[in-house]
Every structure is written in structure tokens, then in C-alpha cells.
Design an enzyme around this catalytic site. Structure first.
Site, PDB file in Angstrom:
ATOM      1  N   SER A   1     -10.727  -3.578   5.271  1.00  0.00           N
ATOM      2  CA  SER A   1      -9.372  -3.080   5.069  1.00  0.00           C
ATOM      3  C   SER A   1      -8.717  -2.799   6.410  1.00  0.00           C
ATOM      4  CB  SER A   1      -9.403  -1.787   4.237  1.00  0.00           C
ATOM      5  OG  SER A   1      -8.136  -1.184   4.182  1.00  0.00           O
ATOM      6  N   SER A   2      -7.380  -2.738   6.399  1.00  0.00           N
ATOM      7  CA  SER A   2      -6.629  -2.302   7.576  1.00  0.00           C
ATOM      8  C   SER A   2      -6.079  -0.892   7.412  1.00  0.00           C
ATOM      9  CB  SER A   2      -5.458  -3.266   7.843  1.00  0.00           C
ATOM     10  OG  SER A   2      -5.920  -4.548   8.196  1.00  0.00           O
TER      11      SER A   2
ATOM     12  N   GLY B   1       1.302  -1.675   4.689  1.00  0.00           N
ATOM     13  CA  GLY B   1       1.793  -2.805   5.460  1.00  0.00           C
ATOM     14  C   GLY B   1       0.782  -3.884   5.780  1.00  0.00           C
ATOM     15  N   GLY B   2      -0.339  -3.952   5.041  1.00  0.00           N
ATOM     16  CA  GLY B   2      -1.285  -5.036   5.299  1.00  0.00           C
ATOM     17  C   GLY B   2      -1.774  -5.002   6.732  1.00  0.00           C
TER      18      GLY B   2
ATOM     19  N   THR C   1      -4.205   1.641  -2.311  1.00  0.00           N
ATOM     20  CA  THR C   1      -3.483   0.395  -2.529  1.00  0.00           C
ATOM     21  C   THR C   1      -4.020  -0.400  -3.713  1.00  0.00           C
ATOM     22  OG1 THR C   1      -2.735  -1.631  -1.394  1.00  0.00           O
ATOM     23  CG2 THR C   1      -4.996  -0.931  -1.000  1.00  0.00           C
TER      24      THR C   1
ATOM     25  N   THR D   1       0.868  -1.151   0.000  1.00  0.00           N
ATOM     26  CA  THR D   1       0.000   0.000   0.000  1.00  0.00           C
ATOM     27  C   THR D   1       0.912   1.209   0.000  1.00  0.00           C
ATOM     28  OG1 THR D   1      -1.599  -1.312   1.218  1.00  0.00           O
ATOM     29  CG2 THR D   1      -1.812   1.070   1.434  1.00  0.00           C
TER      30      THR D   1
ATOM     31  N   ASN E   1      -3.405  -3.725  -3.027  1.00  0.00           N
ATOM     32  CA  ASN E   1      -3.280  -4.865  -2.125  1.00  0.00           C
ATOM     33  C   ASN E   1      -1.872  -5.414  -2.193  1.00  0.00           C
ATOM     34  OD1 ASN E   1      -4.140  -6.539  -0.076  1.00  0.00           O
ATOM     35  ND2 ASN E   1      -4.851  -8.140  -1.450  1.00  0.00           N
TER      36      ASN E   1
ATOM     37  N   ASP F   1      -9.137  -9.586   0.301  1.00  0.00           N
ATOM     38  CA  ASP F   1      -9.403  -9.025   1.625  1.00  0.00           C
ATOM     39  C   ASP F   1     -10.768  -9.407   2.169  1.00  0.00           C
ATOM     40  OD1 ASP F   1      -6.945  -7.907   1.905  1.00  0.00           O
ATOM     41  OD2 ASP F   1      -7.571  -5.823   1.668  1.00  0.00           O
TER      42      ASP F   1
END
Length: 576
Positions: A459-460, A480-481, A406, A388, A408, A430
Site C-alpha cells: 500500500s501507499s 490519492g493512490g 480505502t 481512499t 482502492n 495492489d
């Protein structure tokens, strides 16, 4: 103790070397003054992005009279050209805008959506098992992109430039090219096998003879330039209803993808109410669902507010212990409750309430780790009443922008839309392909995040703006996921609890715990003694690669300070 000033009015105690005590006072002063990490400074604004060209473009926009939103949208399109592994027009994301004059914080949700023909078991085999390749590296891995619509909405509502003006630098970079930095060349080398599977991807990212581009060469993208020119000439709907939409639909039809022209035409970004919390007298605003970032950064800060983190010390075993215990409980709740609020009821007020945090804090043993298999999602209902890119930009008119978007994975699905020159996301991964089955980042999902038509996947991403006394103070976020939320958390804590300047706050070592797997992931730089203490408390500690790239801006006493994260070699903060 000798105290080393890290930021105006803030200090971090350091033990002086014994050798300096024998030196004259003037020599001691000369040796000990200063900082290990120096933020960039500005008088009128600051742009911190993951690519120096985008930072320069954003700064130039503000120098020429544009505001922070103008600069953010222009930088977002520029990153789509200069950083195709994560900058994008084929993906989506979230933007927070804080306006001191109106005292508003606005959240723009331009997250991708599942196609209308998507269905819950689409990534399962005949035995009902999730097949990761299907949700990651096929045309059906892509949700309907939101970036063009989202950036255009921000510009239209809060900027001063026309869309054509905001796109002009990106068009120039795509058409005339830019000098390839080492990170760009290395990324294409590492992704060669995946990108090389598709004719259109090979044509964009590799030479005609199949050889690699090298650092220092000029990289041009004529198809992408043509796409951006069409959008500049015809507006954002061109992407969703014009020739670009036709190219996307043709790409999908050719490879049995579910996304249709109707899905593209129906896409709209959404304005949402940001999540709001407080931490030690500061107001914290972050992204609301379908991002889990805002809910859980506020939840973790609420838990940690009950401890004297500053006294416990930066990255001490005690501090890391309580941080990881808070993280575990937040990620357990994430798995159970979080999803797209257009489809599911998320107990957001409960998750972010101080009372719920008090209940969770009571579960934490200060001397012993709680095993993850002993932690289930809590019950917040009674309290109801990896690639991202992030950038942070602020101006001296009271506008601040925190944006995370992002594809992903690095390079998303690896699939370039033939004739359009941009990569498609693989955000469908996701979703919970099968409730209880981890995704690519090891995150567990439940029914709340199952695949449904036209639904936004969880999402994070955690674009965050911290305010003090109504004024913009800290603008931050990270890629960073699953590590995005904890990276952003630690930048906030480093500034508020540990009195770090913004460059120090983004540079120092990080830790992460996401409930499952049951381990504290750490970066290089955590003391072996600290690791030993954590293990004696029952923690499993695993040192792995660096996490995140938290491009951040701090505003204090009318001065702007930029922190470019060194974990990305192209990161840059530039002030004016």
C-alpha cells in the site's frame, strides 16, 4: 519585505504591493494583516475528515467525554455510510495512535489479505500477460476486508465507548438517511456504468426506476443499517463468522470468487511497530509495511534534510527539483524492496537510515534532472542494523489518531454484497499481477509484492504523526493512490520548512514524481516561469488534476488547528 504571520511564532515573507507604501501605516496594517487560508481552531480537540457529518460526529463524541480513538472509530463507521466511494466496511487500512502519557505510538494494520486460494498468476492470461480487468472489476479483485476488525481493535484497546455506542451514529445515518451533497450525487452519476453492471449495486445506489439521486434528496441504506446493527449486537466477529460473513461467502460463490467463509473467519488485524525518523528536530512516525508510506516518507525527508528547503523557497524550481529527485529514488526502491514483512524481508532500517540518504543525495545534481532510466533501486542493505479517505483527530488528553482506509478505486470493485449493502474492495490490484507491470496508478511492483495466499498487498497509505519534544504536533495523511506519500510529505514540509499554518499547508499546490513515468506531475498554480526553469533542467512537467485530500490537525501551545483539504468539497475540520 513585509512579513505576514501565518501561525503563532511562524512567518512567511511576502513582497508588499508598491501601492500600499503610499498609505498611512495604520491602513497598511489593516490591509496586510491576516491569512489567505484560515484553519479551524479548538481549545480541547479537533477532528478533520473528508465529510462534514463525520467531522461533526467525531467532535460530538469528544464533547460528550469520549477520547480521540472513540471519535476516530465512530467517524470511520460514519464515513462508511456517508462516503461509500471510499469510506468502508468492505475494505481496509491503517491507523496510528499516539499517546503522550505513555509516550507510545501504536500502528494498527487492518489491511486486506489475499484469499487462501489466491495464486501468483491469477490475473494473467494464457500468454502470461497481466489482465487489468480481472484484478479490478471482478469478485476476485477483493481481498478479505479488515476495516471492522481493525476499528474494533482500536476501540477495544484504546477507546472508552462500546462498539454499539460507536456504531450508533452510522446506524442512524444508514437507516434514517442523510441529505445528499453535490459531490455524492456527481460521484454516482460518474460511476453509473460500472455500478450499474450489478443488480445489488444498482439497488443500493440508484432509484427503482434506474434514475439518479440528486443533491438535496435523502439517501437511505436499509441493508447497510441491518448489517451495522448485527455487528453492534454481536461484536466484530459477526462480520467474519455470522450472517454478514455468510452473505459475503454466498456472493463469492455465486460469481466464482475465491474468498471463502474460512478466509473471513481467519482474518485478524495486526499491531505493528511504526516507522520512525527525525526531520529538523521533529520525530516523524508513519505506517510500516505492508504500507510503503512510512519507509519512503522518512527516506525522502532524510534526503531533503540536507538542503535548506526554507531558504530555497516554497515551490521554487530549486525546491521542486530536489524534491522530485528524492521522490524518484524512493519510488525506485519501493518497486524493488517493499512488500508484506510477514512474507518478505524488507531492508527497512537501511531504507530509513540517514547514511543511506547521504549516499542518495550525493547522486543528485542540483542543476540537472537525473533521467528515471538512469535510476535503479539503490542498495540499502549495507545500512541494515485513487479513492481512499483519511482523517486526523486529536484530544486534550494527549491522544492523537491518524487513519487512512480505502476500497482502492472510487467505489472499489463496484460490487455490493447482495443483502449486506456495502461495497467490496478491489485491493488485489495492489499486488504485482506480474512483476514489472504497472498497476492502475502506474506503480511498478516486483517479486516482493507478488500474489501469495493470505498475504497483505503493498500500500501507499501514509497515516503520519509528527511529534515535537514528546508532544503531538502534526497529524496528517491523505488519499490519492501513488500520490499519497508525496502529498503527506509536502504537508510536513510546508509546516516545518515553510512555516505555514495547517490550512495553508493542505491547500497550496502540490507536485509528484514516482520514478516511472518520468515526469513531474503538478497541480494548477505552479508558475509558468518555474515550469520553464524545471524543463531547462531536463524535467518533463505535466499539469494534471488535483492530488490528495490531506485532512490534518496541528497542535501548538495547547491550541488545536484543523486543516480541511479543499480538494474535497465535503471536507470539514471542527474543533471543541
Amino acid at each position: 519585505m513585509i512579513r505576514l504571520t501565518l501561525r503563532h511564532g511562524r512567518r512567511l515573507a511576502l513582497c508588499a504591493l508598491l501601492a500600499t507604501l503610499s498609505l498611512p501605516a495604520s491602513a497598511q496594517q489593516a490591509i496586510l494583516e491576516g491569512e489567505r487560508f484560515h484553519p479551524q481552531e479548538g481549545q480541547h480537540g479537533m477532528a478533520a475528515t473528508s465529510h462534514y457529518l463525520a467531522s461533526k460526529i467525531a467532535r460530538d463524541v469528544m464533547q460528550d467525554g469520549g477520547n480521540a480513538v472513540d471519535a476516530a472509530v465512530t467517524a470511520g463507521f460514519a464515513l462508511a455510510v456517508t462516503q461509500p466511494r471510499s469510506g468502508n466496511i468492505g475494505g481496509g487500512g491503517f491507523m496510528l495512535i499516539s499517546d503522550e502519557k505513555s509516550d507510545e505510538v501504536i500502528a494498527i494494520d487492518y489491511r486486506e489479505k489475499a484469499p487462501g486460494a489466491a495464486y501468483e498468476t491469477m490475473f494473467q492470461n494464457d500468454q502470461g500477460e497481466a489482465v487489468s480487468e480481472l484484478s479490478r472489476f471482478t469478485h476476485n479483485a477483493s481481498g478479505v476486508p479488515g476495516t471492522v476488525a481493525g476499528l474494533a481493535l482500536a476501540l477495544d484497546e484504546y477507546g472508552t465507548l462500546s462498539l454499539a455506542e460507536a456504531l450508533a451514529p452510522a446506524i442512524r445515518l444508514a437507516e434514517e438517511g442523510f441529505e445528499i451533497p453535490p459531490r455524492f450525487a456527481n460521484g454516482l452519476r460518474d460511476a453509473r456504468e460500472r455500478l450499474g453492471q450489478w443488480d445489488a449495486s444498482r439497488a443500493v445506489f440508484y432509484k427503482k426506476d434506474g434514475s439518479l439521486y440528486t443533491a438535496g434528496e435523502t439517501f437511505r441504506q436499509p441493508d447497510l443499517a441491518a448489517t451495522l446493527k448485527r455487528i453492534a449486537a454481536n461484536g466484530p466477529r459477526e462480520f467474519y463468522e455470522g450472517k454478514t460473513a455468510e452473505l459475503i461467502a454466498q456472493e463469492m460463490e455465486k460469481h466464482d470468487g475465491l474468498m471463502t467463509a474460512e478466509d473471513l473467519a481467519a482474518y485478524q488485524p495486526t499491531l505493528r511497530e511504526p516507522v520512525h525518523g527525525t526531520y529538523r528536530g521533529y520525530d516523524v512516525y508513519a505506517m510500516s509495511p505492508p504500507s510503503s508510506g512510512g519507509a519512503h516518507i522518512v527516506q525522502m525527508l532524510n534526503i531533503l534534510e540536507g538542503y535548506d528547503i526554507g531558504e530555497m523557497g516554497f515551490n521554487s524550481a530549486r525546491t521542486i527539483h530536489v524534491m522530485s529527485e528524492a521522490m524518484k529514488r524512493a519510488y525506485a526502491d519501493r518497486a524493488e524492496y517493499l512488500g508484506d514483512t510477514d512474507f518478505v524481508d524488507v531492508p527497512l532500517d537501511g531504507i530509513t537510515s540517514k547514511e543511506y540518504a547521504d549516499e542518495l543525495r550525493e547522486q543528485i545534481d542540483l542543476g540537472r534532472a537525473t533521467p528515471s532510466d538512469a535510476i535503479a533501486a539503490g542498495d540499502p542493505l549495507p545500512y541494515e542494523s485513487n479513492e481512499t479517505t483519511h482523517f486526523s483527530i486529536a484530544d486534550d488528553n494527549g491522544l492523537a489518531v491518524s487513519n487512512t482506509y480505502t476500497l482502492n478505486f472510487s467505489y472499489g470493485s463496484g460490487i455490493v454484497v447482495d443483502g449486506a449493502g456495502f461495497l467490496l474492495n478491489n485491493e488485489m490490484d495492489d499486488f504485482s499481477a506480474k512483476p514489472g507491470t504497472p498497476n492502475a496508478y502506474g506503480l511498478i511492483g516486483g517479486e516482493a509484492n507478488k500474489i501469495e495466499p493470505n498475504k497483505r498487498m503493498l500500500s501507499s497509505m501514509t497515516p503520519t504523526i509528527v511529534k515535537k519534544d514528546g508532544k503531538n504536533f502534526l497529524i496528517t495523511g491523505s488519499p490519492g493512490g501513488s500520490r499519497i506519500i508525496t502529498t503527506t510529505l509536502q504537508v510536513v514540509m510546508n509546516v516545518i520548512d515553510h512555516d505555514m499554518n495547517v490550512q495553508s499547508a493542505v491547500s497550496v499546490p502540490r507536485i509528484h514524481h514516482q520514478w516511472l513515468p518520468d515526469e513531474i506531475r503538478i497541480e494548477e498554480g505552479i508558475s509558468p516561469d518555474t515550469i520553464g526553469l524545471l524543463e531547462s533542467m531536463g524535467h518533463h512537467v505535466s499539469q494534471q488534476a488535483a492530488m490528495g485530500a490531506a485532512q490534518s490537525v496541528l497542535i501548538e501551545d495547547g491550541h488545536f488547528f484543523g486543516g480541511a483539504d479543499p480538494r474535497r468539497s465535503t471536507s470539514s475540520a471542527l474543533g471543541l
